[in-house]
Design a protein around this motif. Structure first.
Motif, PDB file in Angstrom:
ATOM      1  N   GLU A 160      24.908  53.332  24.687  1.00  0.00           N
ATOM      2  CA  GLU A 160      24.916  52.110  23.888  1.00  0.00           C
ATOM      3  C   GLU A 160      25.685  52.329  22.586  1.00  0.00           C
ATOM      4  OE1 GLU A 160      21.045  49.670  25.055  1.00  0.00           O
ATOM      5  OE2 GLU A 160      20.580  51.509  23.955  1.00  0.00           O
ATOM      6  N   TYR A 184      26.552  51.319  18.709  1.00  0.00           N
ATOM      7  CA  TYR A 184      25.957  50.773  17.495  1.00  0.00           C
ATOM      8  C   TYR A 184      27.073  50.529  16.482  1.00  0.00           C
ATOM      9  CZ  TYR A 184      21.442  52.010  19.441  1.00  0.00           C
ATOM     10  OH  TYR A 184      20.336  52.076  20.251  1.00  0.00           O
ATOM     11  N   TRP A 232      23.892  46.931  14.210  1.00  0.00           N
ATOM     12  CA  TRP A 232      23.627  46.204  15.448  1.00  0.00           C
ATOM     13  C   TRP A 232      23.805  47.134  16.636  1.00  0.00           C
ATOM     14  CZ3 TRP A 232      27.043  44.454  11.724  1.00  0.00           C
ATOM     15  CH2 TRP A 232      26.756  43.240  11.113  1.00  0.00           C
ATOM     16  N   LYS A 233      23.111  46.808  17.713  1.00  0.00           N
ATOM     17  CA  LYS A 233      23.373  47.414  19.016  1.00  0.00           C
ATOM     18  C   LYS A 233      24.202  46.391  19.781  1.00  0.00           C
ATOM     19  CE  LYS A 233      19.737  48.306  21.400  1.00  0.00           C
ATOM     20  NZ  LYS A 233      18.616  48.790  22.220  1.00  0.00           N
ATOM     21  N   ASN A 256      25.739  44.935  23.210  1.00  0.00           N
ATOM     22  CA  ASN A 256      25.700  44.910  24.665  1.00  0.00           C
ATOM     23  C   ASN A 256      27.125  44.607  25.125  1.00  0.00           C
ATOM     24  OD1 ASN A 256      25.605  43.950  27.379  1.00  0.00           O
ATOM     25  ND2 ASN A 256      23.417  43.593  27.156  1.00  0.00           N
ATOM     26  N   VAL A 299      26.803  40.538  23.182  1.00  0.00           N
ATOM     27  CA  VAL A 299      25.748  40.163  22.245  1.00  0.00           C
ATOM     28  C   VAL A 299      25.444  41.331  21.311  1.00  0.00           C
ATOM     29  CG1 VAL A 299      23.308  39.526  22.037  1.00  0.00           C
ATOM     30  CG2 VAL A 299      24.743  38.465  23.800  1.00  0.00           C
ATOM     31  N   THR A 359      22.750  42.797  18.707  1.00  0.00           N
ATOM     32  CA  THR A 359      21.340  42.701  18.340  1.00  0.00           C
ATOM     33  C   THR A 359      21.125  43.496  17.058  1.00  0.00           C
ATOM     34  OG1 THR A 359      20.710  42.529  20.665  1.00  0.00           O
ATOM     35  CG2 THR A 359      18.971  43.128  19.095  1.00  0.00           C
ATOM     36  N   VAL A 363      19.459  45.673  14.508  1.00  0.00           N
ATOM     37  CA  VAL A 363      18.371  46.646  14.572  1.00  0.00           C
ATOM     38  C   VAL A 363      18.033  47.229  13.201  1.00  0.00           C
ATOM     39  CG1 VAL A 363      18.830  47.269  16.976  1.00  0.00           C
ATOM     40  CG2 VAL A 363      19.926  48.579  15.140  1.00  0.00           C
TER      41      VAL A 363
END
Length: 187
Positions: free
Chosen positions: A84, A86, A118-119, A121, A126, A128, A130
């Motif tokens: 993932e 970041y 953010w993470k 996707n 998207v 997200t 964090v």
């Protein structure tokens, strides 16, 4: 180099070119941040071909005084963990700077200085959120970004002519186990 009141080299600093570089765990993708367009770019690590790009969120973020000005959001740092990506950015507070006409007389609302992570996707595009942190809680060393040395210089002492005004950049994201560490540096 001697800095003068009309020196304009500060304005494009950390707003043009590329930010951090990060490589995927399998070393097939290289990621970077286009500082001008505020996009994360994925590049094929073997061929150099662009795979995809995603605009970093600049609207709808909050800082300690309310909604962040979208023009103040400046991405730079990247991190990669367990497949993932970041992405890190700073709310610079530069839109709050008021110049009083004196050398060294620029001030901004330092409560607007925030760090965001953010993470991403990659499949859906998207982001997200964090992490959202007011930098003033971390250090009093940083000030809002300035666009010119003419009004943004703080003198260290009456006898020292070297300009000093710490302007934060979230420059990198690393993981140690499940702990996320962010690196801040001075613009």
């Amino acid at each position: 180099t001697t800095l003068t009141h009309s020196d304009t080299r500060l304005e494009p600093t950390s707003k043009n070119s590329l930010g951090d570089l990060e490589i995927s765990d399998d070393e097939t993708k290289l990621y970077t941040v286009n500082l001008t367009s505020r996009e994360v770019i994925a590049i094929n690590a073997t061929t150099g071909a662009m795979i995809n790009k995603w605009a970093v969120p600049t609207v709808g973020l909050m800082n300690s005084v309310g909604p962040a000005n979208p023009n103040d959001i400046r991405p730079f740092g990247l991190g990669y963990k367990d497949g993932e990506l970041y992405v890190g950015a700073i709310c610079t507070g530069e839109s709050t700077v008021v110049y009083d006409g004196t050398y060294g007389g620029a001030r901004g609302n330092r409560n607007t200085l925030h760090a965001y992570v953010w993470k991403l996707n990659e499949s859906t595009g998207v982001f997200t959120l964090v992490f959202n942190y007011r930098l003033r809680d971390f250090t009093t060393r940083y000030f809002c970004w300035q666009s010119s040395w003419a009004n943004g210089v703080r003198i260290l002492s009456p006898t020292d002519d070297w300009p000093s005004i710490g302007q934060p950049i979230l420059s990198n994201i690393e993981f140690y186990g499940n702990d996320m560490t962010i690196a801040l540096r001075d613009r």
